[in-house]
Design a protein around this motif. Structure first.
Motif, PDB file in Angstrom:
ATOM      1  N   VAL A  63       0.733  -0.923  -0.321  1.00  0.00           N
ATOM      2  CA  VAL A  63       0.219   0.211  -0.482  1.00  0.00           C
ATOM      3  C   VAL A  63       1.011   1.487   0.166  1.00  0.00           C
ATOM      4  O   VAL A  63       0.138   2.502  -0.099  1.00  0.00           O
ATOM      5  N   LYS A  64       2.100   1.208  -0.054  1.00  0.00           N
ATOM      6  CA  LYS A  64       2.903   2.106  -0.170  1.00  0.00           C
ATOM      7  C   LYS A  64       3.131   2.882  -1.117  1.00  0.00           C
ATOM      8  O   LYS A  64       2.906   2.136  -2.351  1.00  0.00           O
ATOM      9  N   GLY A  65       2.516   4.457  -0.940  1.00  0.00           N
ATOM     10  CA  GLY A  65       2.122   5.355  -1.756  1.00  0.00           C
ATOM     11  C   GLY A  65       0.985   6.104  -2.647  1.00  0.00           C
ATOM     12  O   GLY A  65       1.094   6.325  -3.165  1.00  0.00           O
ATOM     13  N   ARG A  66       0.162   4.720  -2.014  1.00  0.00           N
ATOM     14  CA  ARG A  66      -0.903   4.511  -1.850  1.00  0.00           C
ATOM     15  C   ARG A  66      -1.837   4.909  -1.193  1.00  0.00           C
ATOM     16  O   ARG A  66      -3.229   5.297  -1.199  1.00  0.00           O
ATOM     17  N   PHE A  67      -2.008   4.444   0.371  1.00  0.00           N
ATOM     18  CA  PHE A  67      -3.137   5.050   1.264  1.00  0.00           C
ATOM     19  C   PHE A  67      -1.777   5.232   2.371  1.00  0.00           C
ATOM     20  O   PHE A  67      -0.455   5.519   2.186  1.00  0.00           O
ATOM     21  N   THR A  68      -3.120   6.319   3.435  1.00  0.00           N
ATOM     22  CA  THR A  68      -1.873   7.345   4.208  1.00  0.00           C
ATOM     23  C   THR A  68      -2.676   7.042   5.125  1.00  0.00           C
ATOM     24  O   THR A  68      -4.484   6.912   5.700  1.00  0.00           O
ATOM     25  N   ILE A  69      -2.075   7.087   6.227  1.00  0.00           N
ATOM     26  CA  ILE A  69      -3.107   6.675   7.159  1.00  0.00           C
ATOM     27  C   ILE A  69      -2.094   7.862   8.588  1.00  0.00           C
ATOM     28  O   ILE A  69      -1.743   8.697   8.495  1.00  0.00           O
ATOM     29  N   SER A  70      -3.290   8.676   8.857  1.00  0.00           N
ATOM     30  CA  SER A  70      -3.520   9.602   9.757  1.00  0.00           C
ATOM     31  C   SER A  70      -4.735   9.507  10.953  1.00  0.00           C
ATOM     32  O   SER A  70      -5.094   8.533  11.176  1.00  0.00           O
ATOM     33  N   ARG A  71      -4.647  10.757  11.742  1.00  0.00           N
ATOM     34  CA  ARG A  71      -5.318  11.217  12.925  1.00  0.00           C
ATOM     35  C   ARG A  71      -5.629  11.777  13.421  1.00  0.00           C
ATOM     36  O   ARG A  71      -4.961  12.964  13.624  1.00  0.00           O
ATOM     37  N   ASP A  72      -6.632  12.109  14.437  1.00  0.00           N
ATOM     38  CA  ASP A  72      -6.583  13.132  14.448  1.00  0.00           C
ATOM     39  C   ASP A  72      -7.251  12.955  16.615  1.00  0.00           C
ATOM     40  O   ASP A  72      -7.515  12.431  16.985  1.00  0.00           O
ATOM     41  N   GLY A  73      -5.673  13.357  17.085  1.00  0.00           N
ATOM     42  CA  GLY A  73      -5.606  12.631  18.086  1.00  0.00           C
ATOM     43  C   GLY A  73      -6.025  13.618  19.095  1.00  0.00           C
ATOM     44  O   GLY A  73      -6.897  12.726  20.438  1.00  0.00           O
ATOM     45  N   ALA A  74      -6.707  14.097  19.225  1.00  0.00           N
ATOM     46  CA  ALA A  74      -8.072  14.571  20.276  1.00  0.00           C
ATOM     47  C   ALA A  74      -9.621  13.884  20.827  1.00  0.00           C
ATOM     48  O   ALA A  74      -9.566  13.879  21.613  1.00  0.00           O
ATOM     49  N   ARG A  75      -9.613  13.435  19.434  1.00  0.00           N
ATOM     50  CA  ARG A  75     -10.658  12.451  19.693  1.00  0.00           C
ATOM     51  C   ARG A  75     -10.240  10.772  19.319  1.00  0.00           C
ATOM     52  O   ARG A  75     -11.197  10.417  18.799  1.00  0.00           O
ATOM     53  N   THR A  77      -9.163   9.473  16.546  1.00  0.00           N
ATOM     54  CA  THR A  77     -10.140   9.042  15.057  1.00  0.00           C
ATOM     55  C   THR A  77      -8.632   8.652  14.934  1.00  0.00           C
ATOM     56  O   THR A  77      -7.745   9.236  14.151  1.00  0.00           O
ATOM     57  N   VAL A  78      -8.552   7.250  13.846  1.00  0.00           N
ATOM     58  CA  VAL A  78      -7.588   7.069  12.501  1.00  0.00           C
ATOM     59  C   VAL A  78      -8.427   7.280  11.615  1.00  0.00           C
ATOM     60  O   VAL A  78      -9.805   6.702  11.602  1.00  0.00           O
ATOM     61  N   TYR A  79      -7.015   7.503  10.171  1.00  0.00           N
ATOM     62  CA  TYR A  79      -8.411   7.833   9.192  1.00  0.00           C
ATOM     63  C   TYR A  79      -7.443   6.571   8.126  1.00  0.00           C
ATOM     64  O   TYR A  79      -5.827   6.706   8.311  1.00  0.00           O
ATOM     65  N   LEU A  80      -7.882   5.859   7.079  1.00  0.00           N
ATOM     66  CA  LEU A  80      -7.312   5.823   6.245  1.00  0.00           C
ATOM     67  C   LEU A  80      -7.419   5.871   4.920  1.00  0.00           C
ATOM     68  O   LEU A  80      -8.182   5.395   4.677  1.00  0.00           O
ATOM     69  N   GLY A  81      -6.971   6.629   4.247  1.00  0.00           N
ATOM     70  CA  GLY A  81      -6.767   7.750   2.953  1.00  0.00           C
ATOM     71  C   GLY A  81      -6.538   6.284   1.611  1.00  0.00           C
ATOM     72  O   GLY A  81      -5.022   6.048   2.048  1.00  0.00           O
ATOM     73  N   MET A  82      -7.367   6.162   1.125  1.00  0.00           N
ATOM     74  CA  MET A  82      -7.207   4.858  -0.112  1.00  0.00           C
ATOM     75  C   MET A  82      -7.168   5.602  -1.643  1.00  0.00           C
ATOM     76  O   MET A  82      -8.495   6.302  -1.915  1.00  0.00           O
ATOM     77  N   ASN A  83      -5.963   5.605  -2.236  1.00  0.00           N
ATOM     78  CA  ASN A  83      -6.256   6.308  -3.610  1.00  0.00           C
ATOM     79  C   ASN A  83      -5.667   4.862  -4.193  1.00  0.00           C
ATOM     80  O   ASN A  83      -4.914   4.012  -4.674  1.00  0.00           O
ATOM     81  N   SER A  84      -5.905   5.070  -6.208  1.00  0.00           N
ATOM     82  CA  SER A  84      -5.911   4.415  -6.863  1.00  0.00           C
ATOM     83  C   SER A  84      -5.666   2.534  -6.534  1.00  0.00           C
ATOM     84  O   SER A  84      -5.402   2.000  -6.974  1.00  0.00           O
ATOM     85  N   LEU A  85      -7.045   2.895  -5.653  1.00  0.00           N
ATOM     86  CA  LEU A  85      -7.303   1.342  -5.215  1.00  0.00           C
ATOM     87  C   LEU A  85      -7.577  -0.014  -6.793  1.00  0.00           C
ATOM     88  O   LEU A  85      -7.190   0.192  -7.288  1.00  0.00           O
ATOM     89  N   LYS A  86      -7.194  -1.113  -6.070  1.00  0.00           N
ATOM     90  CA  LYS A  86      -7.009  -2.238  -7.098  1.00  0.00           C
ATOM     91  C   LYS A  86      -8.047  -3.656  -6.350  1.00  0.00           C
ATOM     92  O   LYS A  86      -8.017  -3.404  -5.743  1.00  0.00           O
ATOM     93  N   PRO A  87      -8.518  -4.302  -7.698  1.00  0.00           N
ATOM     94  CA  PRO A  87      -9.371  -5.402  -7.231  1.00  0.00           C
ATOM     95  C   PRO A  87      -8.698  -6.040  -5.792  1.00  0.00           C
ATOM     96  O   PRO A  87      -9.519  -6.642  -4.851  1.00  0.00           O
ATOM     97  N   GLU A  88      -7.445  -5.984  -6.060  1.00  0.00           N
ATOM     98  CA  GLU A  88      -7.077  -6.897  -4.927  1.00  0.00           C
ATOM     99  C   GLU A  88      -6.669  -6.153  -3.287  1.00  0.00           C
ATOM    100  O   GLU A  88      -6.694  -6.476  -2.283  1.00  0.00           O
TER     101      GLU A  88
END
Length: 127
Positions: A63-75, A77-88
């Motif tokens: 997932v390197k280069g396609r996905f990005t993990i980030s978080r809102d520490g105060a809440r 909450t964690v996010y996963l941004g996923m780009n260039s998704l593939k069937p796999e």
């Protein structure tokens, strides 16, 4: 602690999605957090992790280069941004949280290192 994941869906190859996961509990609780995924007939696999303060991240190679993990520490909450998704990338995506102390800046990539798990959100990528 309960984790509530959302944001999954059915998309076409090349599309993007953003997953979210919020941890209940006291705002003062500190968690290292991560995303894993599990496809039918396969074992659960690590996707990405973030330290409690958000200063460190770790990704599985596929997932390197396609996905990005980030978080809102105060809440917590964690996010996963996923780009260039593939069937796999089709799988049920789970968020995980592990309580840590303030001095802990580590990321963790193995399922047994996490005490708390969300219910999963399905991501389906069609070709």
């Amino acid at each position: 602690v309960q984790l509530q994941a959302s944001g999954g869906g059915v998309v076409q190859a090349g599309d993007s999605l953003r997953l979210s996961c919020s941890a209940s509990g006291r705002p003062s609780d500190l968690y290292a957090m991560a995303w894993f995924r599990q496809a039918p007939g396969k074992e659960r696999e690590f996707v990405a992790a973030v330290s409690w303060g958000g200063g460190r991240t770790r990704y599985e190679d596929f997932v390197k280069g396609r996905f990005t993990i980030s978080r809102d520490g105060a809440r917590n909450t964690v996010y996963l941004g996923m780009n260039s998704l593939k069937p796999e990338d089709t799988a049920n995506y789970y968020c995980a949280a592990q309580p840590v102390v303030a001095s802990n800046r580590e990321t963790y990539s193995r399922p047994h290192e996490y005490d708390y798990w969300g219910q999963g959100t399905q991501v389906t990528v069609s070709s």
